[in-house]
Design a protein around this motif. Sequence first.
Motif, PDB file in Angstrom:
ATOM      1  N   MET A   1      -0.636   6.601  -6.575  1.00  0.00           N
ATOM      2  CA  MET A   1      -2.241   5.968  -6.348  1.00  0.00           C
ATOM      3  C   MET A   1      -2.879   6.825  -5.275  1.00  0.00           C
ATOM      4  SD  MET A   1      -2.262   1.466  -7.855  1.00  0.00           S
ATOM      5  CE  MET A   1      -3.591   1.788  -7.903  1.00  0.00           C
TER       6      MET A   1
ATOM      7  N   LEU B   1       2.102   1.953  -3.427  1.00  0.00           N
ATOM      8  CA  LEU B   1       1.433   2.161  -4.285  1.00  0.00           C
ATOM      9  C   LEU B   1       0.555   3.789  -4.194  1.00  0.00           C
ATOM     10  CD1 LEU B   1      -1.117  -0.529  -4.546  1.00  0.00           C
ATOM     11  CD2 LEU B   1       0.674   0.268  -6.202  1.00  0.00           C
TER      12      LEU B   1
ATOM     13  N   ILE C   1      -6.780   2.633  -4.654  1.00  0.00           N
ATOM     14  CA  ILE C   1      -6.130   1.228  -4.022  1.00  0.00           C
ATOM     15  C   ILE C   1      -7.074   0.650  -3.772  1.00  0.00           C
ATOM     16  CG2 ILE C   1      -4.674   0.139  -2.609  1.00  0.00           C
ATOM     17  CD1 ILE C   1      -2.810   3.342  -2.599  1.00  0.00           C
TER      18      ILE C   1
ATOM     19  N   SER D   1      -5.521   6.880  -1.991  1.00  0.00           N
ATOM     20  CA  SER D   1      -6.381   4.979  -1.098  1.00  0.00           C
ATOM     21  C   SER D   1      -6.999   4.658  -2.170  1.00  0.00           C
ATOM     22  CB  SER D   1      -6.189   5.452   0.403  1.00  0.00           C
ATOM     23  OG  SER D   1      -7.170   6.710   0.719  1.00  0.00           O
TER      24      SER D   1
ATOM     25  N   VAL E   1       0.550  -1.308   0.398  1.00  0.00           N
ATOM     26  CA  VAL E   1      -0.059   0.045  -0.316  1.00  0.00           C
ATOM     27  C   VAL E   1       0.550   1.317   0.178  1.00  0.00           C
ATOM     28  CG1 VAL E   1      -1.833   1.158   1.298  1.00  0.00           C
ATOM     29  CG2 VAL E   1      -1.577  -1.284   1.466  1.00  0.00           C
TER      30      VAL E   1
ATOM     31  N   GLU F   1      -9.342  -0.640  -6.788  1.00  0.00           N
ATOM     32  CA  GLU F   1      -8.712  -1.898  -7.992  1.00  0.00           C
ATOM     33  C   GLU F   1      -7.899  -3.519  -6.610  1.00  0.00           C
ATOM     34  OE1 GLU F   1      -3.709  -1.777  -9.837  1.00  0.00           O
ATOM     35  OE2 GLU F   1      -5.201  -0.433  -9.797  1.00  0.00           O
ATOM     36  N   TYR F   2      -8.172  -2.997  -5.737  1.00  0.00           N
ATOM     37  CA  TYR F   2      -7.810  -4.481  -4.875  1.00  0.00           C
ATOM     38  C   TYR F   2      -9.254  -5.209  -4.422  1.00  0.00           C
ATOM     39  CZ  TYR F   2      -2.684  -4.296  -5.713  1.00  0.00           C
ATOM     40  OH  TYR F   2      -2.097  -4.203  -6.216  1.00  0.00           O
TER      41      TYR F   2
END
Length: 265
Positions: free
Chosen positions: A121, A116, A126, A123, A113, A129-130
Amino acid sequence: MSNSGITIRYRMDDLVSGQGMQSELFDLLKAVLKARGLTYGALAERLNLSEPTIKRIFAERDCKLSRMTEICGALDLTLEDLVAEANRIEVRPVPLGDRLEAQLAEDRSAFHVFLLMLFGMSSRCIQQEYALDDGAMFALGRRLERMGLVEVMPHNQLRLLIQGPVRFRRDGPLHQRLLRLNMDFLRAAFLAQDTDHSAYFTQTRRITQKTARHILRRLRDVQIELSDLARRDQLTQPETALQSYKLAVALGPVTFSELLSLDTD
Protein backbone atom coordinates in the motif's frame (compact mmCIF):
# COMPACT_ATOMS: atom_id res chain seq x y z
CA MET A 1 6.60 -13.17 6.66
CA SER A 2 6.57 -16.87 7.31
CA ASN A 3 9.48 -17.77 5.04
CA SER A 4 12.81 -18.67 6.56
CA GLY A 5 15.20 -15.74 6.42
CA ILE A 6 17.57 -16.00 3.47
CA THR A 7 19.83 -13.10 2.60
CA ILE A 8 19.41 -11.91 -0.97
CA ARG A 9 22.50 -13.11 -2.81
CA TYR A 10 22.72 -10.63 -5.65
CA ARG A 11 23.96 -7.09 -5.96
CA MET A 12 21.45 -4.62 -7.35
CA ASP A 13 24.05 -2.80 -9.45
CA ASP A 14 25.02 -6.11 -11.07
CA LEU A 15 21.43 -6.77 -12.09
CA VAL A 16 20.66 -3.36 -13.60
CA SER A 17 23.87 -3.19 -15.60
CA GLY A 18 23.69 -3.87 -19.32
CA GLN A 19 21.63 -2.22 -22.04
CA GLY A 20 19.13 -5.08 -22.27
CA MET A 21 18.27 -4.90 -18.60
CA GLN A 22 18.09 -1.10 -18.63
CA SER A 23 15.65 -1.24 -21.55
CA GLU A 24 13.43 -3.75 -19.76
CA LEU A 25 13.39 -1.62 -16.62
CA PHE A 26 12.30 1.46 -18.54
CA ASP A 27 9.54 -0.50 -20.27
CA LEU A 28 8.27 -1.47 -16.81
CA LEU A 29 8.59 2.11 -15.57
CA LYS A 30 6.47 3.30 -18.49
CA ALA A 31 3.83 0.72 -17.52
CA VAL A 32 3.95 1.99 -13.94
CA LEU A 33 3.50 5.61 -15.08
CA LYS A 34 0.47 4.56 -17.13
CA ALA A 35 -0.99 2.58 -14.23
CA ARG A 36 -0.50 5.53 -11.86
CA GLY A 37 -2.00 7.94 -14.42
CA LEU A 38 1.16 10.05 -14.34
CA THR A 39 2.83 12.05 -17.10
CA TYR A 40 6.53 12.73 -17.55
CA GLY A 41 5.81 16.22 -16.28
CA ALA A 42 4.24 14.94 -13.06
CA LEU A 43 7.19 12.61 -12.47
CA ALA A 44 9.61 15.46 -13.11
CA GLU A 45 7.81 17.57 -10.51
CA ARG A 46 8.07 14.82 -7.90
CA LEU A 47 11.83 14.58 -8.56
CA ASN A 48 12.42 18.34 -8.78
CA LEU A 49 13.72 17.88 -12.32
CA SER A 50 12.68 19.40 -15.62
CA GLU A 51 10.28 17.56 -17.91
CA PRO A 52 12.84 17.54 -20.77
CA THR A 53 15.33 15.82 -18.44
CA ILE A 54 12.84 13.04 -17.65
CA LYS A 55 11.94 12.66 -21.32
CA ARG A 56 15.62 12.39 -22.22
CA ILE A 57 16.23 9.72 -19.55
CA PHE A 58 13.33 7.62 -20.85
CA ALA A 59 14.27 8.19 -24.50
CA GLU A 60 17.87 7.13 -23.91
CA ARG A 61 16.76 4.35 -21.51
CA ASP A 62 19.82 4.97 -19.42
CA CYS A 63 20.62 6.57 -16.07
CA LYS A 64 22.70 6.04 -12.95
CA LEU A 65 21.58 3.55 -10.31
CA SER A 66 20.99 6.39 -7.86
CA ARG A 67 18.66 8.13 -10.32
CA MET A 68 16.78 4.89 -11.00
CA THR A 69 16.28 4.49 -7.25
CA GLU A 70 14.91 8.04 -7.02
CA ILE A 71 12.48 7.40 -9.87
CA CYS A 72 11.24 4.23 -8.17
CA GLY A 73 10.80 6.08 -4.88
CA ALA A 74 8.77 8.79 -6.60
CA LEU A 75 6.47 6.08 -7.94
CA ASP A 76 5.97 4.39 -4.55
CA LEU A 77 7.83 1.21 -5.49
CA THR A 78 11.19 -0.33 -4.73
CA LEU A 79 14.01 -0.81 -7.20
CA GLU A 80 14.28 -4.40 -6.03
CA ASP A 81 10.70 -5.17 -7.05
CA LEU A 82 11.28 -3.57 -10.44
CA VAL A 83 14.44 -5.60 -11.04
CA ALA A 84 12.87 -8.80 -9.73
CA GLU A 85 9.94 -8.44 -12.12
CA ALA A 86 12.30 -7.79 -15.04
CA ASN A 87 14.40 -10.84 -14.15
CA ARG A 88 11.62 -13.03 -12.69
CA ILE A 89 13.82 -13.38 -9.60
CA GLU A 90 12.44 -14.83 -6.39
CA VAL A 91 12.78 -12.09 -3.78
CA ARG A 92 13.58 -13.69 -0.43
CA PRO A 93 12.68 -12.09 2.92
CA VAL A 94 15.46 -10.76 5.11
CA PRO A 95 15.45 -10.22 8.91
CA LEU A 96 14.77 -6.75 10.25
CA GLY A 97 16.85 -7.15 13.42
CA ASP A 98 16.01 -7.13 17.12
CA ARG A 99 16.65 -3.40 17.61
CA LEU A 100 14.19 -2.28 14.95
CA GLU A 101 11.65 -4.92 15.94
CA ALA A 102 11.79 -3.64 19.53
CA GLN A 103 11.26 -0.04 18.37
CA LEU A 104 8.26 -1.06 16.27
CA ALA A 105 6.84 -3.10 19.16
CA GLU A 106 6.76 0.10 21.23
CA ASP A 107 4.89 2.07 18.56
CA ARG A 108 1.88 0.11 17.32
CA SER A 109 0.57 2.71 14.87
CA ALA A 110 3.97 3.21 13.25
CA PHE A 111 4.37 -0.58 13.03
CA HIS A 112 1.01 -0.88 11.31
CA VAL A 113 1.91 1.78 8.74
CA PHE A 114 5.19 -0.03 8.09
CA LEU A 115 3.33 -3.33 7.65
CA LEU A 116 0.83 -1.80 5.24
CA MET A 117 3.64 -0.38 3.13
CA LEU A 118 5.38 -3.76 3.11
CA PHE A 119 2.09 -5.25 1.92
CA GLY A 120 2.19 -2.91 -1.08
CA MET A 121 0.00 0.00 0.00
CA SER A 122 1.24 3.48 -0.81
CA SER A 123 1.27 6.10 1.93
CA ARG A 124 -1.37 8.00 -0.07
CA CYS A 125 -3.66 4.96 -0.01
CA ILE A 126 -3.07 4.41 3.73
CA GLN A 127 -3.91 8.02 4.48
CA GLN A 128 -7.17 7.77 2.53
CA GLU A 129 -8.25 4.40 3.95
CA TYR A 130 -7.67 5.47 7.56
CA ALA A 131 -8.95 9.04 7.02
CA LEU A 132 -5.74 10.56 8.40
CA ASP A 133 -5.13 14.26 8.06
CA ASP A 134 -1.78 15.50 6.75
CA GLY A 135 -0.47 16.23 10.24
CA ALA A 136 -1.18 12.73 11.53
CA MET A 137 0.34 11.10 8.45
CA PHE A 138 3.43 13.29 8.69
CA ALA A 139 3.88 12.44 12.38
CA LEU A 140 3.68 8.70 11.67
CA GLY A 141 6.13 9.09 8.82
CA ARG A 142 8.61 11.00 10.96
CA ARG A 143 8.52 8.28 13.62
CA LEU A 144 9.35 5.66 11.01
CA GLU A 145 11.96 7.95 9.48
CA ARG A 146 13.75 8.24 12.83
CA MET A 147 13.94 4.43 12.87
CA GLY A 148 15.54 4.50 9.42
CA LEU A 149 12.65 2.61 7.80
CA VAL A 150 11.11 5.27 5.55
CA GLU A 151 11.94 8.64 4.07
CA VAL A 152 9.38 11.45 4.27
CA MET A 153 9.10 12.87 0.77
CA PRO A 154 7.50 16.10 -0.53
CA HIS A 155 3.70 16.23 -0.49
CA ASN A 156 3.65 14.08 2.64
CA GLN A 157 4.55 10.88 0.78
CA LEU A 158 6.58 8.09 2.40
CA ARG A 159 9.22 6.02 0.67
CA LEU A 160 10.28 2.66 2.09
CA LEU A 161 14.01 2.41 2.74
CA ILE A 162 13.81 -1.35 3.26
CA GLN A 163 14.43 -3.09 -0.07
CA GLY A 164 12.42 -6.28 -0.41
CA PRO A 165 10.21 -8.29 1.97
CA VAL A 166 10.96 -8.63 5.66
CA ARG A 167 11.03 -11.67 7.93
CA PHE A 168 10.04 -11.01 11.54
CA ARG A 169 11.25 -13.32 14.29
CA ARG A 170 8.48 -15.57 15.55
CA ASP A 171 9.91 -15.33 19.07
CA GLY A 172 10.96 -11.69 18.71
CA PRO A 173 9.61 -8.43 20.19
CA LEU A 174 6.70 -8.34 17.70
CA HIS A 175 5.60 -11.90 18.40
CA GLN A 176 2.32 -11.06 20.16
CA ARG A 177 1.29 -8.42 17.62
CA LEU A 178 1.93 -10.74 14.66
CA LEU A 179 0.19 -13.65 16.40
CA ARG A 180 -2.91 -11.53 17.01
CA LEU A 181 -2.91 -10.26 13.42
CA ASN A 182 -2.80 -13.78 11.95
CA MET A 183 -5.28 -15.29 14.41
CA ASP A 184 -7.77 -12.45 13.77
CA PHE A 185 -7.45 -13.03 10.02
CA LEU A 186 -8.02 -16.78 10.35
CA ARG A 187 -11.05 -16.21 12.58
CA ALA A 188 -12.56 -13.79 10.06
CA ALA A 189 -11.85 -16.18 7.16
CA PHE A 190 -13.42 -19.08 9.08
CA LEU A 191 -16.61 -17.12 9.75
CA ALA A 192 -16.95 -15.66 6.25
CA GLN A 193 -18.77 -17.32 3.38
CA ASP A 194 -16.56 -18.73 0.61
CA THR A 195 -16.57 -16.87 -2.71
CA ASP A 196 -14.88 -17.36 -6.07
CA HIS A 197 -11.90 -15.29 -4.85
CA SER A 198 -11.74 -16.07 -1.12
CA ALA A 199 -12.11 -19.23 0.95
CA TYR A 200 -11.22 -21.04 4.14
CA PHE A 201 -10.42 -24.72 3.96
CA THR A 202 -8.80 -27.25 6.24
CA GLN A 203 -8.02 -30.92 5.81
CA THR A 204 -6.61 -33.57 8.12
CA ARG A 205 -5.18 -36.84 6.77
CA ARG A 206 -2.80 -39.55 7.92
CA ILE A 207 0.24 -39.45 5.64
CA THR A 208 3.97 -40.16 5.63
CA GLN A 209 6.64 -37.51 6.21
CA LYS A 210 7.65 -37.93 2.56
CA THR A 211 4.16 -36.92 1.43
CA ALA A 212 4.17 -34.01 3.89
CA ARG A 213 7.46 -32.72 2.43
CA HIS A 214 6.01 -32.98 -1.09
CA ILE A 215 2.88 -31.01 -0.16
CA LEU A 216 4.96 -28.38 1.64
CA ARG A 217 7.08 -27.83 -1.47
CA ARG A 218 3.91 -27.35 -3.51
CA LEU A 219 2.56 -24.84 -0.99
CA ARG A 220 5.82 -22.88 -1.10
CA ASP A 221 5.56 -22.78 -4.89
CA VAL A 222 2.10 -21.21 -4.52
CA GLN A 223 3.51 -18.62 -2.13
CA ILE A 224 6.24 -17.71 -4.64
CA GLU A 225 3.70 -17.50 -7.46
CA LEU A 226 1.50 -15.19 -5.40
CA SER A 227 4.47 -12.91 -4.70
CA ASP A 228 5.37 -12.78 -8.40
CA LEU A 229 1.81 -12.03 -9.52
CA ALA A 230 1.33 -9.43 -6.80
CA ARG A 231 4.52 -7.65 -7.83
CA ARG A 232 3.35 -7.59 -11.45
CA ASP A 233 -0.11 -6.29 -10.50
CA GLN A 234 1.35 -3.53 -8.34
CA LEU A 235 3.68 -2.45 -11.12
CA THR A 236 1.19 -2.48 -13.98
CA GLN A 237 -2.26 -1.79 -12.49
CA PRO A 238 -3.71 1.41 -11.01
CA GLU A 239 -4.06 1.40 -7.25
CA THR A 240 -7.86 1.60 -7.55
CA ALA A 241 -7.83 -1.84 -9.22
CA LEU A 242 -5.96 -3.47 -6.32
CA GLN A 243 -7.41 -5.02 -3.18
CA SER A 244 -5.51 -6.42 -0.21
CA TYR A 245 -5.55 -10.21 0.14
CA LYS A 246 -3.82 -12.40 2.71
CA LEU A 247 -2.73 -16.02 2.37
CA ALA A 248 -2.17 -18.04 5.56
CA VAL A 249 -1.02 -21.65 5.25
CA ALA A 250 -0.04 -24.14 7.94
CA LEU A 251 1.02 -27.76 7.61
CA GLY A 252 2.32 -29.86 10.46
CA PRO A 253 1.82 -32.99 12.54
CA VAL A 254 -1.05 -32.95 14.99
CA THR A 255 -1.51 -34.85 18.25
CA PHE A 256 -5.24 -35.20 18.62
CA SER A 257 -5.12 -36.19 22.28
CA GLU A 258 -3.96 -32.62 22.95
CA LEU A 259 -6.82 -31.11 20.92
CA LEU A 260 -9.78 -33.47 21.29
CA SER A 261 -10.92 -34.94 24.59
CA LEU A 262 -12.86 -38.18 25.06
CA ASP A 263 -15.35 -38.66 27.85
CA THR A 264 -14.87 -42.23 29.13
CA ASP A 265 -17.38 -42.02 31.98
